[in-house]
Each structure stands twice: as C-alpha cells, then as structure tokens.
Design a protein around this motif. Structure first.
Motif, PDB file in Angstrom:
ATOM      1  N   ASP A  67       0.803  -1.231   0.000  1.00  0.00           N
ATOM      2  CA  ASP A  67       0.000   0.000   0.000  1.00  0.00           C
ATOM      3  C   ASP A  67       0.832   1.275   0.000  1.00  0.00           C
ATOM      4  N   LEU A  68       2.149   1.191  -0.303  1.00  0.00           N
ATOM      5  CA  LEU A  68       3.024   2.363  -0.348  1.00  0.00           C
ATOM      6  C   LEU A  68       3.040   3.115   0.981  1.00  0.00           C
ATOM      7  N   SER A  69       2.870   2.406   2.075  1.00  0.00           N
ATOM      8  CA  SER A  69       2.852   3.062   3.387  1.00  0.00           C
ATOM      9  C   SER A  69       4.227   3.541   3.820  1.00  0.00           C
ATOM     10  N   TRP A  70       5.277   3.146   3.099  1.00  0.00           N
ATOM     11  CA  TRP A  70       6.626   3.613   3.410  1.00  0.00           C
ATOM     12  C   TRP A  70       7.044   4.774   2.511  1.00  0.00           C
ATOM     13  N   GLY A  71       6.071   5.378   1.839  1.00  0.00           N
ATOM     14  CA  GLY A  71       6.356   6.529   0.987  1.00  0.00           C
ATOM     15  C   GLY A  71       5.958   6.263  -0.446  1.00  0.00           C
ATOM     16  N   GLU A  72       5.343   7.242  -1.084  1.00  0.00           N
ATOM     17  CA  GLU A  72       4.893   7.093  -2.463  1.00  0.00           C
ATOM     18  C   GLU A  72       6.059   6.832  -3.414  1.00  0.00           C
ATOM     19  N   ASP A  73       7.239   7.368  -3.085  1.00  0.00           N
ATOM     20  CA  ASP A  73       8.395   7.231  -3.967  1.00  0.00           C
ATOM     21  C   ASP A  73       9.428   6.242  -3.444  1.00  0.00           C
TER      22      ASP A  73
ATOM     23  N   ALA B  51      22.598  -4.415  -0.065  1.00  0.00           N
ATOM     24  CA  ALA B  51      21.195  -4.236   0.327  1.00  0.00           C
ATOM     25  C   ALA B  51      21.011  -2.851   0.911  1.00  0.00           C
ATOM     26  N   VAL B  52      19.814  -2.307   0.733  1.00  0.00           N
ATOM     27  CA  VAL B  52      19.452  -1.001   1.293  1.00  0.00           C
ATOM     28  C   VAL B  52      18.170  -1.177   2.098  1.00  0.00           C
ATOM     29  N   VAL B  53      18.177  -0.663   3.316  1.00  0.00           N
ATOM     30  CA  VAL B  53      17.040  -0.798   4.226  1.00  0.00           C
ATOM     31  C   VAL B  53      16.389   0.567   4.420  1.00  0.00           C
ATOM     32  N   ALA B  54      15.069   0.639   4.284  1.00  0.00           N
ATOM     33  CA  ALA B  54      14.325   1.860   4.584  1.00  0.00           C
ATOM     34  C   ALA B  54      14.058   1.909   6.082  1.00  0.00           C
ATOM     35  N   SER B  55      14.366   3.044   6.708  1.00  0.00           N
ATOM     36  CA  SER B  55      14.242   3.127   8.168  1.00  0.00           C
ATOM     37  C   SER B  55      13.550   4.410   8.612  1.00  0.00           C
ATOM     38  N   PRO B  56      12.463   4.276   9.383  1.00  0.00           N
ATOM     39  CA  PRO B  56      11.845   5.446  10.006  1.00  0.00           C
ATOM     40  C   PRO B  56      12.539   5.840  11.303  1.00  0.00           C
ATOM     41  N   ASN B  57      13.528   5.048  11.727  1.00  0.00           N
ATOM     42  CA  ASN B  57      14.190   5.280  13.014  1.00  0.00           C
ATOM     43  C   ASN B  57      15.464   6.101  12.901  1.00  0.00           C
ATOM     44  N   MET B  58      15.891   6.421  11.692  1.00  0.00           N
ATOM     45  CA  MET B  58      17.105   7.219  11.544  1.00  0.00           C
ATOM     46  C   MET B  58      16.740   8.677  11.302  1.00  0.00           C
ATOM     47  N   THR B  59      17.712   9.566  11.389  1.00  0.00           N
ATOM     48  CA  THR B  59      17.485  10.991  11.187  1.00  0.00           C
ATOM     49  C   THR B  59      16.878  11.235   9.811  1.00  0.00           C
ATOM     50  N   GLY B  60      15.792  11.986   9.782  1.00  0.00           N
ATOM     51  CA  GLY B  60      15.091  12.244   8.540  1.00  0.00           C
ATOM     52  C   GLY B  60      13.887  11.351   8.329  1.00  0.00           C
ATOM     53  N   GLY B  61      13.781  10.290   9.124  1.00  0.00           N
ATOM     54  CA  GLY B  61      12.640   9.388   9.038  1.00  0.00           C
ATOM     55  C   GLY B  61      11.626   9.694  10.124  1.00  0.00           C
TER      56      GLY B  61
ATOM     57  N   LEU C  14      25.567  -3.308   3.927  1.00  0.00           N
ATOM     58  CA  LEU C  14      24.226  -2.732   4.010  1.00  0.00           C
ATOM     59  C   LEU C  14      24.291  -1.215   4.080  1.00  0.00           C
ATOM     60  N   ARG C  15      23.249  -0.578   3.580  1.00  0.00           N
ATOM     61  CA  ARG C  15      23.051   0.856   3.721  1.00  0.00           C
ATOM     62  C   ARG C  15      21.624   1.102   4.190  1.00  0.00           C
ATOM     63  N   GLU C  16      21.350   2.328   4.634  1.00  0.00           N
ATOM     64  CA  GLU C  16      20.005   2.722   5.045  1.00  0.00           C
ATOM     65  C   GLU C  16      19.625   4.047   4.407  1.00  0.00           C
ATOM     66  N   ILE C  17      18.342   4.223   4.204  1.00  0.00           N
ATOM     67  CA  ILE C  17      17.812   5.525   3.814  1.00  0.00           C
ATOM     68  C   ILE C  17      16.663   5.859   4.761  1.00  0.00           C
ATOM     69  N   PRO C  18      16.495   7.137   5.106  1.00  0.00           N
ATOM     70  CA  PRO C  18      15.375   7.503   5.980  1.00  0.00           C
ATOM     71  C   PRO C  18      14.063   7.483   5.214  1.00  0.00           C
ATOM     72  N   CYS C  19      12.984   7.136   5.905  1.00  0.00           N
ATOM     73  CA  CYS C  19      11.664   7.175   5.298  1.00  0.00           C
ATOM     74  C   CYS C  19      10.631   7.448   6.379  1.00  0.00           C
ATOM     75  N   VAL C  20       9.456   7.843   5.951  1.00  0.00           N
ATOM     76  CA  VAL C  20       8.338   8.070   6.864  1.00  0.00           C
ATOM     77  C   VAL C  20       7.334   6.939   6.676  1.00  0.00           C
TER      78      VAL C  20
ATOM     79  N   MET D 153      16.661  -0.201  11.527  1.00  0.00           N
ATOM     80  CA  MET D 153      15.344  -0.805  11.328  1.00  0.00           C
ATOM     81  C   MET D 153      15.531  -2.256  10.924  1.00  0.00           C
ATOM     82  N   ASN D 154      15.320  -3.163  11.868  1.00  0.00           N
ATOM     83  CA  ASN D 154      15.531  -4.586  11.628  1.00  0.00           C
ATOM     84  C   ASN D 154      14.255  -5.337  11.290  1.00  0.00           C
ATOM     85  N   THR D 155      13.100  -4.768  11.617  1.00  0.00           N
ATOM     86  CA  THR D 155      11.840  -5.513  11.549  1.00  0.00           C
ATOM     87  C   THR D 155      10.972  -5.167  10.348  1.00  0.00           C
TER      88      THR D 155
END
Length: 343
Positions: free
Chosen positions: A106-112, A129-139, A209-215, A169-171
C-alpha cells in the motif's frame, strides 16, 4: 517465470518489486493500481510480483483481473496461509530483476519508496542491500499509534544490542537487495522473523548494508473503523516475544562475554572488599565467598562465550557452504503463477 530474465521484449529486467498480501480485498485493487501507476514512471525495466499468502476473502480474483491489463504484473498464489517470510521467499525465488525490492503493497513507506531504494542501491555498487528506516534521522512515523511506535523503537534497540547493530530498522520488509546476493543465501523463516534472519545472515556472511530515511504512514483506509483492530496489531504481543527470542538466540556471543566481564568485575570488587576487611581485622569471609562465587560464574560465562563463538563460526561455515551450493528460498509446493496478458 524464474527461468527467463527478460521482460518479453528481449530486454533484461532491472527491477523486481515483491509485495505479499493476505486478505486485503478491501484495498488490494486501489493499492496495486497506485503502485503500478508509480512504477510506470520508472525509467528502468521492471516487474511487479504480488504474492497471495493464502487469502480467503477474494483478493486473489481481484489481482487476477488486474493481471489482464498489465503484462508486468505477476501473481503468485497458494491456498494455505504460510506467513510473510514464506511469501517473500517465494517472491524472491521467482523474481527476475537484477535488483529486488520487497515492500508493503500500500506504499505506506512513501509514495516514492521504490524509486528511492532503487536509486540508492544502483548509486552504490559496493552495497548489497538497502534498508528503509523510520528510526534514523530524517525518518519518522505518521498516523501510527504511539504504542506501535514505542514497540518498534524499543524493539529495534533490543535487537541491535542482542543481534546486530548494522541498521536501525531490523523488523521492516521495505528493502532493496541485489538479486545475485539474496538469491544465494539460504533462508528458512516463514514468519516475520524472516526480516531478522536476512539481516543476520547478510551481516554474518560479510555483505554490506546501507540505510535511507523514510516516513512510515498508516494509510487512511487502514485507519477507517477504529473499533476494529488492524490485523497486525492483534498479534503484537506474539511478535514481541518471537522477535525477542530470535534476537537473543541469534548471536548470543554479543552479550554472553559482556555478562562474563560484568560478573568478573563484581568478583574483583568483593575480593577487594574482603582484603580490606581482613587487613582491618573484621569479618571478611562472606565477601571472599561472594568473590569466589562470582568468579566461578564469570568463568562459566567465559566458557559459554567460547562455546557460542565456536558454534557461531561453525554456523557461518555451514551458511557459506549452502550459499556456494545455491540458496533454495522455498520450493513451489503448489504455488500458482498468474500473468494472463503475458502468456
């Protein structure tokens, strides 16, 4: 489907997006249509794989109709609910793209979020691998109940302390993988512990691994009718227990030796106290007995640390061997593949 690697026009497929679902008849048509509309804007070649994890509410028939209109949409389906991990393993196994993105439908981690994950992993060829995380700065979180936010943040802190601190964000399932990597690693978890298993094995095997912030946003149609619990929220206590146990047993060396050092410090402390009491002519036997007790416990923890370290090494070698033999992320076992427009 997994035998070829082209999009039907002779081009290699660059991106596969895998989305599992279970009993989402109320939102599945809108969610898949919105996701396809976003993906049609991508400049790369792509396919969308939605995995029906044994739905019983007619969701499968809705997606089958959508497959008629979009040849790049694939439906994997089976009759019995097996869990998110099994669904993702099936989707990854059938994916043909060089990059595989797993995400909520449902794109709940961001439209883009698809574009951002794909752009990040392709911009960093050294990354696996790249992980989307709401727990890092900017998320962050939006429209998510505070209790779920608290559980997520505290749970991820515990997992980072006990298992691996490679990401914040591990889960979450919203990630991008290089297909050449993720398809080779043997995965076994059928439930949501799959997310932890992936990170644990990737870190253990030396992948980057890398991470990107997301809402992370709970969409309004999922919040409608608040008197009825959201499906995942009714099982949150079970998830807390299962994730905690997985992280505790996944890499015990991270805390066994730390406990040993802590107990050893206590032993030394009581030994010093006993020596001071002895010099002062006061009763020192109890402090010295506690010193011996804690010293023995410290030796036990250090012994367990050695054993767990050896077990971890053996486990890593077994994973490497299975990786070299080729990871098998779930056999078909009655999985149906539907893409009517492409057949």
């Amino acid at each position: 489907m997994s035998d070829g690697q082209t999009d039907g026009r002779g081009r290699g497929i660059e991106l596969s997006v895998v989305c599992p679902f279970y009993n989402e008849a109320l939102i599945i048509e809108e969610a898949v249509s919105r996701l396809i509309a976003r993906m049609r804007k991508l400049s790369c070649s792509w396919e969308l794989i939605v995995v029906n994890d044994g739905s019983t509410d007619g969701s499968e028939a809705i997606v089958e109709r959508l497959c008629d209109a979009e040849p790049r949409l694939w439906l994997l389906s089976y009759d019995v609910n097996r869990g998110r991990g099994y669904a993702l393993r099936q989707g990854i196994r059938h994916a043909r793209g060089e990059i595989i993105v797993t995400m909520e439908i449902d794109l709940s981690w961001g439209e883009d979020i698809v574009e951002r994950l794909y752009r990040e992993i392709t911009a960093h060829p050294e990354c696996d691998a790249v992980v989307a995380s709401p727990n890092m700065t900017g998320g962050g979180y939006r429209n998510v109940p505070w209790r779920r936010v608290l559980v997520s943040r505290v749970g991820n802190l515990i997992i980072r302390a006990c298992m691996t601190n490679a990401v914040t964000m591990n889960t979450g399932m919203t990630r991008a993988y290089r297909a050449a990597v993720v398809k080779r690693i043997p995965f076994e978890e059928d439930g949501k512990e799959f997310h932890l298993e992936v990170l644990l094995k990737m870190v253990t095997l030396g992948y980057r691994l890398r991470e990107i912030p997301c809402v992370l946003e709970w969409k309004e149609y999922k919040l409608a009718g608040r008197r009825k619990k959201r499906k995942s929220s009714s099982r949150i206590n079970k998830l807390i227990v299962s994730h905690s146990l997985f992280s505790l047993f996944a890499n015990p060396i991270r805390y066994v030796w730390a406990l040993g050092v802590g107990v050893l410090i206590l032993a030394l402390g009581f030994f010093c106290i006993g020596c001071v009491l002895f010099v002062q002519g006061r009763v020192s036997v109890y402090a010295l007995m506690l010193s011996v007790l804690f010293g023995s416990m410290a030796m036990l923890f250090f012994t367990l640390g050695v054993i767990t370290h050896q077990g971890h090494t053996i486990q890593r070698e077994l994973w490497l061997l299975r990786e070299q033999l080729g990871g098998a992320n779930g056999r078909d076992r009655g999985v149906r593949v539907v893409n009517r427009a492409a057949l």
